[in-house]
Write a protein that holds these residues in place. Structure first.
Motif, short mmCIF file in Angstrom:
data_model
loop_
_atom_site.label_atom_id
_atom_site.label_comp_id
_atom_site.label_asym_id
_atom_site.label_seq_id
_atom_site.Cartn_x
_atom_site.Cartn_y
_atom_site.Cartn_z
N VAL A 187 0.88 -1.19 0.00
CA VAL A 187 0.00 0.00 0.00
C VAL A 187 0.91 1.22 0.00
CG1 VAL A 187 -1.83 -1.20 1.26
CG2 VAL A 187 -0.21 0.21 2.50
N GLY A 189 2.85 4.07 1.21
CA GLY A 189 3.31 4.27 2.58
C GLY A 189 3.19 5.71 3.02
N MET A 190 3.15 5.88 4.33
CA MET A 190 2.99 7.20 4.92
C MET A 190 4.06 8.15 4.42
SD MET A 190 4.42 9.31 7.48
CE MET A 190 5.37 8.28 8.59
N LYS A 191 5.31 7.72 4.46
CA LYS A 191 6.39 8.61 4.07
C LYS A 191 6.27 9.01 2.60
CE LYS A 191 10.40 8.96 6.18
NZ LYS A 191 11.78 8.72 6.57
N ILE A 193 3.60 9.13 0.80
CA ILE A 193 2.46 10.03 0.59
C ILE A 193 2.83 11.44 1.01
CG2 ILE A 193 0.13 10.60 1.41
CD1 ILE A 193 -0.38 7.56 1.59
N LEU A 194 3.44 11.56 2.19
CA LEU A 194 3.73 12.91 2.68
C LEU A 194 4.89 13.57 1.94
CD1 LEU A 194 3.10 12.44 6.52
CD2 LEU A 194 1.59 13.35 4.76
N GLU B 8 -3.08 14.93 0.78
CA GLU B 8 -2.32 13.96 1.58
C GLU B 8 -3.25 13.17 2.49
OE1 GLU B 8 -1.35 16.91 0.82
OE2 GLU B 8 0.66 16.68 0.00
N ALA B 49 3.75 -0.01 6.62
CA ALA B 49 3.31 1.04 5.71
C ALA B 49 3.65 2.42 6.25
CB ALA B 49 1.80 0.91 5.46
N GLY B 50 4.33 2.46 7.37
CA GLY B 50 4.78 3.75 7.90
C GLY B 50 3.81 4.44 8.82
N PHE B 51 2.61 3.88 9.01
CA PHE B 51 1.61 4.60 9.80
C PHE B 51 1.98 4.70 11.27
CE2 PHE B 51 -1.74 5.60 6.87
CZ PHE B 51 -1.57 4.72 5.84
N SER B 53 4.75 5.53 12.43
CA SER B 53 5.78 6.53 12.66
C SER B 53 5.25 7.94 12.43
CB SER B 53 6.97 6.30 11.73
OG SER B 53 7.31 4.96 11.69
N LEU B 54 3.96 8.07 12.24
CA LEU B 54 3.38 9.39 12.02
C LEU B 54 3.65 10.29 13.20
CD1 LEU B 54 -0.07 8.78 10.39
CD2 LEU B 54 1.54 10.54 9.74
N GLU B 58 11.95 13.02 12.26
CA GLU B 58 12.45 12.39 11.03
C GLU B 58 13.62 11.47 11.27
OE1 GLU B 58 11.29 15.88 7.88
OE2 GLU B 58 12.31 14.09 7.18
N GLY B 61 12.62 7.95 11.57
CA GLY B 61 11.83 7.36 10.48
C GLY B 61 10.43 7.94 10.35
N GLY B 62 10.19 9.06 11.02
CA GLY B 62 8.84 9.59 10.98
C GLY B 62 8.73 10.81 10.10
N MET B 63 7.53 11.37 10.06
CA MET B 63 7.31 12.63 9.37
C MET B 63 6.34 13.44 10.22
SD MET B 63 7.38 12.09 5.34
CE MET B 63 7.90 13.74 5.11
#
Lengths: 258, 381, 311
Positions: A187, A189-191, A193-194, B8, B49-51, B53-54, B58, B61-63
């Motif tokens: 899917v 990924g968050m990174k 997308i942002l 987004e 999927a990175g969720f 690390s929201l 950074e 590994g986050g944003m």
């Protein structure tokens, strides 16, 4: 390795309305990355990561395919950058024309080793464009691809045939169209997308591309809702299954199909 | 006022939708609930999927992420029918990322990556629930070590966590605001024993009593942040936590409502769908109103947080309303289903049970009145 | 303006001797039908039974069919036929794509009818995945058509087969073919087909469907998610816009919602029966008979009423 992912931005025809006269009302359709294209994005990203290559997204169509959301939706799928040709002259364009424009864009990008595409588009569902585009480029085009890995002289490709899975040694450049289940795409990924908004996008002007003119013209004589749709729809209430079953079997026997 | 989502947010939600369809269908949730198991595989997929690390810095590994986006995602996961499905572990982890040592940060990140809940919150004691100043768990510092003694109860998810985040008092410090420090205690440290508590709700998260009996650890390993700053550190994210709980209630209530409305549209009695009867329509209408209110409340509060506006009692008001109304929506939904709703295979009864817990979890309805009521009078005097 | 060879249609064949459908369309618009065949010699010989002349590009050996597409396109273009017909399969479309690129002509699929009027080829075909139909007249080059392949032509008078030296792209070699583990069923030949969709809760429940299929002497098929998503049935079993297209006497759709991507594959069935527990499912607007009810009760009842029993 420079990989181009050719994808489509289009609505699901299931969501569109067909008027009584057979013309299609696209107002309620919400375009998205075509259903099976994420498979191509995934294969491209894996291959690029393995070979230290670059993934360039490519899509062509009417002016409306170029919106911020459309750009980000593609860029969030593992692309390094995106190239677009968005021109209303391409509204309703047939597969040959779209393929010609894609091929011209691939030539304009330059140095492309591989064009990856999905199984078929969500709205036309023919699987024709990638194969015609290969011919427009003068390259080999292979469909039904289920796996692609780097190999000594290019790529090792597996694809479905009626006889079984064929393994081929393929030299680049080449066009490959993947089956819908070649790989389960991750899917977005968050990174990704942002970060999508910051990735490079290049819009190529249709007029500046070297696209051969269509030779065959189509004159539309008429449109209609699909024929063969006049079915009687006699319904039986299944809350008494035995009774419904015997009524149905009786009807089918009378109709001569049993 | 522009209520549209950003590109987004739309893309995050549609990616989350895909993930939920693949990794968290109702059959999965029902199975977890039946066997009292944690949603580990789903959390792992969320992490991949990175969720997870929201909002993380950074370098971890986050944003950066705003509150509105976070609650949008929390609402959506809970709308799938999963209680406490997203958000709380993120916020808790952020506490460690902000105040913890490098070693502690890496530990927590590693646990999140494996779909595990990094730690349980060890605050509630037999004598200190809403009245958390009555806490007695002690932490005595000596020769570079810390020795803990005390009892926690009704601790959520401790049996599936590697660590317990303990709030403990230095018995030598008189000023309560400077006495409490924050510690990470491994659940398998010598002297830590547990007693599982069986509950009637929140089956995907265990509950237990925890006994700390002369648990002794090196200070540099267990102390989180600055000694004496425990309370301040804890309060860092508490508004956001309240908001995530409100979003959890909103999502699950929406799920219950959608189930009930679909049922009302097709369940036939007396020759017509029960959705045709006024009493059913009255319920559905008032449920819809409550959901709209909850949604506006949650997103307005998140918007305030994002703009750095002082919340004052906003968070407490929001949490109280969403927990209470969320349960009312589920209760009406259960009534619409009737007997069918309490059979295996209908998730509305699980939603009803799980929503009931949020009226005391994360701060009781009554404490929310205590917080907001005082503030209201203060503002008007 | 290019004058086309008004009396000639070409059929492009990609190693599959089932060509009666292609030939039928080709004959509608021209007197003479020429087939260009890529594939093994026996394919060329079989095809010769249905057409007037065969051009065969020799044994392909380890060269994939698609590599011959540009040569096929050159041969076709040089002949300037009024129409070029190929199978609506991936292999057929590879050849048609090359013809399309060479002649800059559109490829028309979903063909319903083909005729000639005022010297132009007129085609009625499905557009946008099958939600609508359009009738067009073509001018300026060949009508390039992707159609249902049809059956293998019966033996009889055969046309001459001329071998031409193959000149494929030198881009790929087949190094291995791993045979299929699961043999597909020939759904195209079945007079009764029972299709099952996502409403089936578990793979084990396929026994119910097989029981019904046995009772009606039919074959089992499915919608795409059951073949590609959960893989309960082989890919050859899935009926849909990019899967099998079948025209049985009777098609029974069990637990299929009726999405157009599936129903397009059975539109030519004589009689369609739907079983679904959702009375608002689109399938009920596309069937001749329907039972609104729980498949787990209706299917066994049907099987019993037909004199069969469940697996």
């Amino acid at each position: 390795m420079k990989i181009v992912v050719a994808y489509k931005w289009a609505p699901n025809p299931q969501d569109l309305e067909v008027r009584a006269d057979g013309t299609v009302d696209e107002a309620r359709g919400k375009p998205a990355v075509s259903e099976y294209d994420p498979v191509a994005f995934e294969l491209a990203r894996r291959l690029a990561d393995e070979t230290g290559g670059e993934v360039v997204g490519l899509t062509v169509g009417a002016a409306a395919i170029d919106t911020p959301l459309a750009r980000k939706a593609a860029l969030s799928r593992g692309l390094d950058r995106l190239v677009l040709v968005a021109d209303d002259a391409l509204a309703g364009a047939d597969s040959t024309r779209l393929a010609a424009v894609l091929a011209a864009a691939v030539r304009a990008i330059g140095g492309v080793d591989l064009v990856l595409a999905g199984d078929s588009s969500v709205d036309v569902a023919e699987g024709q464009v990638p194969l015609t585009a290969a011919a427009q480029l003068g390259w080999l085009g292979l469909g039904r691809v289920t796996a692609v890995t780097p190999a000594a002289e290019g790529l090792s490709v597996e694809r479905d045939t009626p006889a079984g899975v064929a393994v081929l040694a393929v030299r680049t450049p080449v066009v490959l169209a993947a089956t819908a289940d070649a790989v389960v795409p991750r899917v977005a990924g968050m990174k990704d997308i942002l970060a999508a908004a910051k990735k490079p996008v290049e819009v190529l002007a249709l007029a500046a591309l070297d696209v051969p003119a269509p030779a065959v013209t189509l004159a539309t004589l008429g449109t209609a809702k699909p024929s063969g749709g006049d079915r009687r729809a006699v319904l039986f209430d299944g809350s008494d299954p035995a009774s419904a079953a015997s009524q149905l079997v009786g009807a089918l026997r009378s109709a001569g199909v049993l | 006022m522009d209520f549209t989502l950003t590109d987004e947010q739309e893309l995050l939600l549609s990616s989350l939708d895909e993930l939920l369809e693949r990794e968290c269908p109702e059959s999965y949730i029902a199975d977890l609930d039946l066997h009292h198991e944690s949603a580990t595989s789903f959390r792992k997929a969320l992490h991949e999927a990175g969720f997870m690390s929201l909002g993380f810095p950074e370098e971890y590994g986050g944003m950066p992420c705003d509150a509105v986006t976070l609650v949008l995602l929390a609402e959506r996961v809970c709308r799938q029918g999963l209680n406490n499905g997203f958000g709380l572990e993120l916020l808790q982890a952020m506490d460690i990322l902000e105040f913890g040592s490098e070693a502690q940060k890496q530990e927590i990140l590693g646990l999140l990556a494996n779909g595990r809940v990094p730690f349980a919150l060890g605050f509630t004691e037999p004598g200190a629930g809403s009245d958390n100043s009555a806490m007695t768990t002690s932490a005595v510092h000596h020769d570079g070590l810390v020795t803990f003694n005390g009892t926690n109860t009704l601790i959520t998810a401790a049996l599936q966590s590697k660590y317990l985040l303990v709030m403990a008092k230095n018995p030598d410090t008189d000023d309560p605001r400077k006495a409490i420090s924050m510690y990470l205690v491994p659940m398998d440290a010598p002297g830590v024993t547990t007693n599982r508590l069986e509950k009637i709700l929140w089956y995907t998260q265990d509950s237990c009593e925890i006994f700390l009996d002369d648990v002794t650890l090196p200070e540099e390993e267990c102390l989180v942040g600055v000694k004496g700053n425990g309370f301040k550190q804890l309060m860092r994210n508490f508004e956001m936590e309240r908001l995530v709980i409100a979003a959890t209630c909103l999502g699950q209530a929406q799920c219950a409502f959608d189930d009930a409305a679909a049922y009302a549209a097709q369940r036939v009695q007396f020759g017509q769908p029960i959705g045709n009867f006024q009493l059913t329509q009255l319920k559905l209408t008032d449920m819809a109103i409550k959901l709209e209110n909850m949604r506006n409340f949650v997103y307005k509060t998140a918007w305030m947080l994002d703009r750095g506006l002082p919340l004052k009692s906003q968070g407490a008001l929001c949490k109280r309303y969403c927990a209470m109304s969320g349960f009312e929506v589920a209760d009406d939904a259960l009534q619409i289903f009737g007997g069918v709703g309490v059979t295996v295979g209908a998730r509305v009864s699980r939603l009803w049970r799980d929503l009931r817990g949020h009226r005391f979890g994360g701060g009781t309805d009554e404490i929310m009145v205590h917080i907001a009521g005082r503030q209201i009078v203060k503002d008007h005097s | 303006m290019n004058a086309s060879n008004a009396s000639q249609s070409w059929v492009v064949v990609a190693d599959d001797p089932a060509v009666t459908g292609l030939v039928e369309v080709a004959r509608t618009v021209a007197d003479e039908v020429v087939a260009v065949v890529v594939g093994a010699r026996p394919v060329a010989d079989t095809v010769a039974a249905g057409v007037d002349r065969v051009v065969w590009l020799g044994e392909p050996g380890a060269v994939p069919l698609e590599a011959f597409a540009p040569q096929v396109a050159e041969l076709v273009a040089a002949a300037r036929p009024v129409a070029v017909v190929g199978a609506a399969t991936p292999a057929g479309r590879a050849l048609l794509g090359a013809v399309a690129a060479r002649t800059q002509a559109p490829v028309l699929g979903g063909v319903r009818t083909v005729s000639v009027a005022d010297g132009r080829v007129v085609v009625t075909h499905a557009v946008m995945g099958g939600i609508a139909e359009r009738t067009v007249a073509l001018e300026g080059g060949p009508a390039v058509l992707a159609v249902e392949a049809g059956a293998v032509p019966a033996g009889g008078a055969t046309a001459p087969v001329a071998e031409v030296a193959g000149a494929p792209l030198d881009a790929a070699t087949v190094t291995q073919v791993r045979p299929k583990v699961r043999a597909g069923v020939d759904l195209g030949a079945a007079s009764v087909v029972v299709g099952v969709g996502r409403g089936l809760k578990a793979e084990a429940d396929l026994g119910l469907i097989r029981g019904l299929a046995a009772a009606v002497h039919g074959e089992v098929a499915c919608s795409r998610p059951l073949a590609e998503g959960v893989e309960w049935l082989p890919k050859e079993s899935y009926i849909g816009i990019s899967g099998q297209h079948v025209a049985p006497d009777l098609y029974v759709a069990v637990a299929i919602s009726g999405q157009l991507q599936h129903m397009v594959g059975v539109r030519d069935a004589k009689v369609i029966v739907a079983v679904n527990n959702d009375k608002n499912a689109p399938v009920f607007g596309q069937c001749d008979y329907g039972v609104v009810g729980d498949l787990y009760q209706v299917v066994p009842a049907l099987t019993a009423a037909l004199g069969g029993s469940d697996d």
